[in-house]
Design an enzyme around this catalytic site. Structure first.
Site, mmCIF file in Angstrom:
data_model
loop_
_atom_site.group_PDB
_atom_site.id
_atom_site.type_symbol
_atom_site.label_atom_id
_atom_site.label_comp_id
_atom_site.label_asym_id
_atom_site.label_seq_id
_atom_site.Cartn_x
_atom_site.Cartn_y
_atom_site.Cartn_z
ATOM 1 N N ARG A 120 0.678 -1.281 0.037
ATOM 2 C CA ARG A 120 -0.034 -0.192 0.023
ATOM 3 C C ARG A 120 0.789 1.077 -0.059
ATOM 4 O O ARG A 120 0.401 2.330 0.579
ATOM 5 C CB ARG A 120 -1.050 0.025 1.175
ATOM 6 C CG ARG A 120 -2.127 -1.138 1.113
ATOM 7 C CD ARG A 120 -3.146 -0.851 2.025
ATOM 8 N NE ARG A 120 -4.294 -2.029 1.959
ATOM 9 C CZ ARG A 120 -4.132 -2.974 2.866
ATOM 10 N NH1 ARG A 120 -3.194 -3.055 3.779
ATOM 11 N NH2 ARG A 120 -5.121 -4.034 2.679
ATOM 12 N N LYS A 142 4.040 11.716 -10.812
ATOM 13 C CA LYS A 142 3.164 10.807 -11.770
ATOM 14 C C LYS A 142 3.653 9.631 -11.898
ATOM 15 O O LYS A 142 4.878 9.452 -12.248
ATOM 16 C CB LYS A 142 2.931 11.694 -13.032
ATOM 17 C CG LYS A 142 1.708 12.703 -12.954
ATOM 18 C CD LYS A 142 1.412 13.115 -14.225
ATOM 19 C CE LYS A 142 0.540 14.110 -14.384
ATOM 20 N NZ LYS A 142 -0.047 14.734 -15.886
ATOM 21 N N GLU A 184 10.623 18.363 -23.806
ATOM 22 C CA GLU A 184 10.020 18.780 -22.783
ATOM 23 C C GLU A 184 10.424 20.028 -22.325
ATOM 24 O O GLU A 184 9.896 20.923 -21.497
ATOM 25 C CB GLU A 184 9.842 17.729 -21.660
ATOM 26 C CG GLU A 184 9.229 16.658 -21.994
ATOM 27 C CD GLU A 184 7.698 16.689 -21.845
ATOM 28 O OE1 GLU A 184 7.281 17.626 -21.388
ATOM 29 O OE2 GLU A 184 6.905 15.566 -22.204
ATOM 30 N N LYS A 226 8.685 23.250 -13.596
ATOM 31 C CA LYS A 226 7.675 22.271 -13.167
ATOM 32 C C LYS A 226 7.284 22.054 -11.883
ATOM 33 O O LYS A 226 6.073 21.996 -11.386
ATOM 34 C CB LYS A 226 8.177 20.945 -13.711
ATOM 35 C CG LYS A 226 7.096 19.723 -13.429
ATOM 36 C CD LYS A 226 7.363 18.563 -14.153
ATOM 37 C CE LYS A 226 6.226 17.473 -14.171
ATOM 38 N NZ LYS A 226 6.499 16.478 -15.030
ATOM 39 N N GLU A 236 -3.519 17.817 -10.665
ATOM 40 C CA GLU A 236 -3.811 18.094 -12.091
ATOM 41 C C GLU A 236 -5.300 18.257 -12.064
ATOM 42 O O GLU A 236 -6.193 17.790 -12.842
ATOM 43 C CB GLU A 236 -3.368 17.042 -13.101
ATOM 44 C CG GLU A 236 -3.475 17.628 -14.519
ATOM 45 C CD GLU A 236 -2.817 16.702 -15.504
ATOM 46 O OE1 GLU A 236 -3.753 16.400 -16.433
ATOM 47 O OE2 GLU A 236 -1.585 16.204 -15.429
ATOM 48 N N ARG A 240 -1.886 22.368 -13.390
ATOM 49 C CA ARG A 240 -0.872 21.592 -13.964
ATOM 50 C C ARG A 240 -1.122 20.941 -15.453
ATOM 51 O O ARG A 240 -0.421 20.374 -15.682
ATOM 52 C CB ARG A 240 -0.813 20.474 -12.722
ATOM 53 C CG ARG A 240 0.388 19.379 -13.104
ATOM 54 C CD ARG A 240 0.475 18.442 -12.006
ATOM 55 N NE ARG A 240 1.378 17.475 -12.583
ATOM 56 C CZ ARG A 240 2.094 16.352 -11.467
ATOM 57 N NH1 ARG A 240 1.725 16.629 -10.381
ATOM 58 N NH2 ARG A 240 2.935 15.819 -12.163
ATOM 59 N N ASN A 244 0.853 19.928 -20.063
ATOM 60 C CA ASN A 244 0.475 18.879 -21.158
ATOM 61 C C ASN A 244 0.270 19.736 -22.371
ATOM 62 O O ASN A 244 -0.108 18.955 -23.568
ATOM 63 C CB ASN A 244 -1.196 18.168 -20.937
ATOM 64 C CG ASN A 244 -1.043 17.384 -19.943
ATOM 65 O OD1 ASN A 244 -0.331 16.472 -19.603
ATOM 66 N ND2 ASN A 244 -2.290 17.370 -19.042
ATOM 67 N N HIS A 247 0.968 17.815 -25.808
ATOM 68 C CA HIS A 247 0.611 16.259 -25.425
ATOM 69 C C HIS A 247 -0.604 15.685 -26.009
ATOM 70 O O HIS A 247 -0.887 14.372 -26.103
ATOM 71 C CB HIS A 247 0.522 15.881 -23.970
ATOM 72 C CG HIS A 247 2.050 16.191 -23.237
ATOM 73 N ND1 HIS A 247 2.871 17.163 -23.331
ATOM 74 C CD2 HIS A 247 2.692 15.323 -22.507
ATOM 75 C CE1 HIS A 247 3.909 16.920 -22.755
ATOM 76 N NE2 HIS A 247 3.865 15.768 -22.413
ATOM 77 N N HIS A 251 0.450 12.419 -27.815
ATOM 78 C CA HIS A 251 0.182 11.125 -27.162
ATOM 79 C C HIS A 251 -0.539 10.405 -28.549
ATOM 80 O O HIS A 251 -0.126 8.950 -28.381
ATOM 81 C CB HIS A 251 -0.754 11.197 -26.005
ATOM 82 C CG HIS A 251 0.182 11.307 -24.693
ATOM 83 N ND1 HIS A 251 -0.469 11.306 -23.551
ATOM 84 C CD2 HIS A 251 1.460 11.465 -24.307
ATOM 85 C CE1 HIS A 251 0.394 11.728 -22.602
ATOM 86 N NE2 HIS A 251 1.491 11.529 -22.951
ATOM 87 N N HIS A 263 8.641 9.796 -26.917
ATOM 88 C CA HIS A 263 7.834 10.703 -26.458
ATOM 89 C C HIS A 263 8.104 12.163 -26.833
ATOM 90 O O HIS A 263 7.171 13.234 -27.238
ATOM 91 C CB HIS A 263 8.066 10.513 -24.844
ATOM 92 C CG HIS A 263 6.734 11.405 -24.221
ATOM 93 N ND1 HIS A 263 5.524 11.402 -24.402
ATOM 94 C CD2 HIS A 263 7.167 12.431 -23.205
ATOM 95 C CE1 HIS A 263 4.972 12.207 -23.582
ATOM 96 N NE2 HIS A 263 5.985 13.009 -23.039
#
Length: 361
Positions: A120, A142, A184, A226, A236, A240, A244, A247, A251, A263
């Site tokens: 956990r 993330k 990025e 960032k 997000e 945030r 993206n 993206h 993506h 990427h």
């Protein structure tokens, strides 16, 4: 050693910048790291750096093992995460143990996800070894895996306890991976910091020659941008999402090519698409559109690409996690250093951007 602090209350951590691994032990002492450690890496990075990090930690008293999964985005799934968890069990790791993610974005995403679900949740450290992971994926918490043809569909927010960036690892990167990482980095200038964009534009040769001081300066400001965003919106829910930029299209292109394009390459294509939509809407000038294209070209990006048919790319965009109730969110430049978020981009605008990227208009 240069550092910045990411202020997230009980989940706060430091990002440290160096040109070697020599300071890693002291950095781990500062966070009172447990002694039982599993280094998670892939088969590429294992050959380069796993032995050095293992010997360093073993030599100062850590009970450490290395687990390497087969390198490649195609392996970013449940099977590899379960293998990481099995390695944790075999190393008799408990809730006071720690995972070190040593590698690029795939390693960081999967090792972080394993840390989030093992017992956990246990602590983990990011040691990113690619420019893409140093500039983006190692910061912000993330984690996740690809699923059913979609990128990062399953995952969790799980903040690291430390990010240790050794810029000397970039010397072993293929040129294509360096280009990917700059996607990025340039994005952060476009969305938040015109002065940083100018720095990147003025220091192309120093960055491309991997000058250590330039890289540390670049990484530090990049990560600070960032971190500033993540501090204001960790999960997000609003701001945030500006991270993206590029993206939404990127993506989909990445998935359409079955992850055979990097990427960062796809983010670069996506940023040009977003900038073109902004230009057609009058949010940026033709000069600003060309500045974005030119800086990408200087760092080795293809600014035009032969894409799959528009319908295929659009269908993949609709499957992405940024699509909510069938409506896509776009982050559009409103100048260098400023963006807006919108859900009113039409299918015709998207197809126009894809045609522009493909060179047909």
């Amino acid at each position: 050693m240069e550092k910045i602090h990411v202020n997230l209350g009980v989940d706060s951590y430091d990002i440290k910048f160096s040109d070697s691994f020599a300071g890693l032990g002291a950095a781990m002492d500062e966070i009172k790291s447990p002694k039982k450690i599993l280094i998670v890496t892939d088969t590429n990075v294992e050959k380069l750096y796993a032995g050095e990090v293992y010997n360093l930690l073993y030599g100062i008293g850590y009970d450490v093992r290395v687990f390497a999964f087969e390198a490649g985005e195609e392996n970013k799934g449940f099977d590899a995460v379960m293998q990481i968890c099995r390695a944790c069990v075999e190393h008799a790791m408990d809730r006071n143990s720690m995972i070190i993610a040593l590698g690029g974005g795939v390693v960081g995403d999967m090792a972080g996800f394993a840390a989030a679900i093992y017992m956990r949740g246990i602590r983990f450290i990011q040691i990113p070894t690619t420019l893409l992971s140093q500039s983006d994926s190692s910061v912000g918490g993330k984690t996740g895996i690809d699923f059913c043809g979609g990128k990062n569909i399953i995952g969790a927010f799980h903040q690291p306890k430390l990010v240790y960036i050794n810029v000397s690892t970039l010397k072993t990167l293929p040129e294509r991976e360096l280009v990917s990482g700059m996607g990025e980095v340039i994005k952060h200038g476009i969305i938040r910091d015109a002065e940083f964009f100018d720095f990147l534009d003025s220091n192309v040769e120093l960055v491309k020659s991997l000058n250590p001081l330039t890289l540390i300066k670049m990484d530090k400001r990049n990560c600070a941008i960032k971190a500033e965003v993540v501090e204001q919106d960790e999960r997000e829910n609003g701001l945030r999402a500006i991270l993206n930029c590029g993206h939404t299209i990127g993506h989909a292109v990445e998935s359409a090519y079955d992850f055979k394009m990097t990427h960062g390459e796809c983010v670069g294509i996506g940023m040009i698409g977003a900038a073109y939509i902004s230009y057609k809407r009058g949010l940026i000038t033709k000069s600003e559109l060309l500045r974005i294209e030119n800086i990408l070209a200087k760092y080795g990006f293809k600014i035009r690409a032969e894409l799959p048919e528009n319908d295929k790319v659009y269908a993949l965009m609709k499957k992405d996690k940024k699509s909510i109730d069938g409506v896509l969110k776009f982050v559009l430049p409103a100048g260098i250093g400023e963006v807006i978020q919108t859900r009113d981009v039409t299918k015709a605008e998207i197809y126009g951007a894809l045609d522009y990227i493909g060179g047909s208009i």
